[in-house]
Design an enzyme around this catalytic site. Structure first.
Site, PDB file in Angstrom:
ATOM      1  N   GLN A 197      58.920  10.406  40.433  1.00 43.96           N
ATOM      2  CA  GLN A 197      59.060   9.039  40.943  1.00 43.96           C
ATOM      3  C   GLN A 197      60.523   8.583  41.019  1.00 43.96           C
ATOM      4  OE1 GLN A 197      56.949   4.703  40.111  1.00 43.96           O
ATOM      5  NE2 GLN A 197      56.828   6.253  38.530  1.00 43.96           N
ATOM      6  N   LEU A 198      61.265   8.778  39.937  1.00 41.40           N
ATOM      7  CA  LEU A 198      62.671   8.381  39.937  1.00 41.40           C
ATOM      8  C   LEU A 198      63.499   9.299  40.827  1.00 41.40           C
ATOM      9  CD1 LEU A 198      65.020   6.654  38.970  1.00 41.40           C
ATOM     10  CD2 LEU A 198      65.132   8.072  36.906  1.00 41.40           C
ATOM     11  N   ASP A 236      64.533  24.631  36.283  1.00 42.47           N
ATOM     12  CA  ASP A 236      63.584  24.490  35.168  1.00 42.47           C
ATOM     13  C   ASP A 236      64.408  24.176  33.926  1.00 42.47           C
ATOM     14  OD1 ASP A 236      61.787  24.690  33.120  1.00 42.47           O
ATOM     15  OD2 ASP A 236      61.259  26.797  33.484  1.00 42.47           O
ATOM     16  N   THR A 260      62.446   5.686  27.129  1.00 38.64           N
ATOM     17  CA  THR A 260      61.273   4.830  27.307  1.00 38.64           C
ATOM     18  C   THR A 260      61.115   3.780  26.214  1.00 38.64           C
ATOM     19  OG1 THR A 260      58.823   4.904  27.347  1.00 38.64           O
ATOM     20  CG2 THR A 260      59.936   6.606  26.085  1.00 38.64           C
ATOM     21  N   TYR A 278      54.046  11.397  23.103  1.00 34.63           N
ATOM     22  CA  TYR A 278      54.989  11.125  24.191  1.00 34.63           C
ATOM     23  C   TYR A 278      56.221  10.388  23.675  1.00 34.63           C
ATOM     24  CZ  TYR A 278      57.087   8.660  28.138  1.00 34.63           C
ATOM     25  OH  TYR A 278      57.990   8.130  29.025  1.00 34.63           O
ATOM     26  N   LYS A 303      60.142  11.801  23.361  1.00 38.68           N
ATOM     27  CA  LYS A 303      61.246  11.114  24.051  1.00 38.68           C
ATOM     28  C   LYS A 303      62.327  10.695  23.049  1.00 38.68           C
ATOM     29  CE  LYS A 303      61.586  10.245  27.870  1.00 38.68           C
ATOM     30  NZ  LYS A 303      62.243  11.034  28.939  1.00 38.68           N
ATOM     31  N   TRP A 329      57.407   0.718  32.092  1.00 43.55           N
ATOM     32  CA  TRP A 329      56.399   0.401  33.113  1.00 43.55           C
ATOM     33  C   TRP A 329      56.917   0.676  34.525  1.00 43.55           C
ATOM     34  CZ3 TRP A 329      53.123  -4.558  31.766  1.00 43.55           C
ATOM     35  CH2 TRP A 329      52.744  -4.505  30.422  1.00 43.55           C
TER      36      TRP A 329
END
Length: 283
Positions: free
Chosen positions: A11-12, A37, A102, A126, A130, A151
């Site tokens: 998305q980013l 990778d 996040t 998660y 992070k 979000w």
């Protein structure tokens, strides 16, 4: 100036590709997981040797919050080992690393916005991976910007906004939790902020501004409020029901409150940040 972007198919990454034509002074190199990778140190070295980037934006991440509870090794490989590899290679090449983190590094027990120096306490795999990723960067390479966001949505990739629009085409009624409070972030606006940091830092190469920053939009809402605004902007009429988190159990526990204080990033980089509702209208 060469800016290497990992995770370009996410998305980013797609949002950065969307705005890249506006910055002809930057030579963007976009790498998806096939061309780079990050869990493979040798691959990282090869790509950095080839492009010699001045900056690296790490947009690669394992973000499946619930699946992470049963896929710890996969989440750790991408969010910790991969980040460690990038930090090591960035140090070797004197590449400034911009890394996305996040709001899930926090447990959500506060009732006022989190600042960068608040003590993290993740409640799931998660968030823990992070946080561990943040720590390995801090241990290895001082020339970094860690941007905590929340979000994230956009016209690209998989996200809450697109899920709501899809569900609205399939159902008459949708139930959304109304007791988790945070702030939506438009991924294209996040991409613009990352470029702004790069352009500011490039003018001030002796900067003391490295470290952790919060970025999301201004204001706060529940997931229910977010969904309601999505439908309102798109002129969709649907029966939307607010429900408590207890009515929608998930493998991973979410923070009940994860609003981020943006005072630091606004002050250091002279930013004006839109309200989340205004930014939602731009898509």
């Amino acid at each position: 100036m060469v800016v290497l972007v990992t995770g370009s198919s996410g998305q980013l990454g797609q949002s950065l590709q969307f705005i890249a034509p506006n910055y002809p002074q930057i030579d963007f190199v976009f790498c998806d997981s096939k061309t780079l990778d990050i869990t493979n140190l040798e691959n990282c070295n090869q790509v950095f040797d080839q492009y010699k980037p001045n900056f690296c934006i790490n947009a690669a991440a394992y973000t499946a919050v619930d699946k992470a509870e049963s896929e710890f090794e996969k989440a750790f490989a991408i969010n910790v080992t991969g980040v460690k590899n990038l930090a090591q290679v960035s140090k070797k090449h004197d590449t400034i690393l911009l890394h996305i983190s996040t709001d899930f590094v926090f447990d959500g027990s506060k009732t006022k916005p989190y600042i960068e120096t608040d003590i993290p306490n993740p409640t799931g795999v998660y968030g823990q991976t992070k946080l561990d990723g943040e720590k390995v960067i801090q241990q290895i390479w001082e020339k970094h910007f860690i941007i905590r966001t929340s979000w994230v949505y956009s016209q690209f990739g998989n996200n809450f906004m697109k899920t709501m629009l899809r569900l609205a085409s399939e159902r008459d009624t949708i139930s959304v939790v109304n007791d988790q409070i945070g702030t939506p972030t438009n991924a294209v606006d996040l991409a613009e902020i990352l470029v702004k940091i790069i352009l500011t830092d490039n003018r001030q190469p002796t900067t003391d501004n490295f470290g952790i920053y919060n970025f999301s939009h201004e204001g706060q809402c529940s997931w229910y409020d977010f969904a309601k605004k999505i439908f309102e902007i798109n002129n969709i009429s649907i029966n939307l029901l607010p429900i408590p988190t207890t009515s929608f159990p998930t493998p991973a526990k979410r923070p009940a409150y994860s609003v981020l204080d943006k005072s630091k990033i606004k002050s250091i980089f002279g930013l004006e940040i839109n309200n989340w509702e205004e930014s939602l209208k731009t898509i």
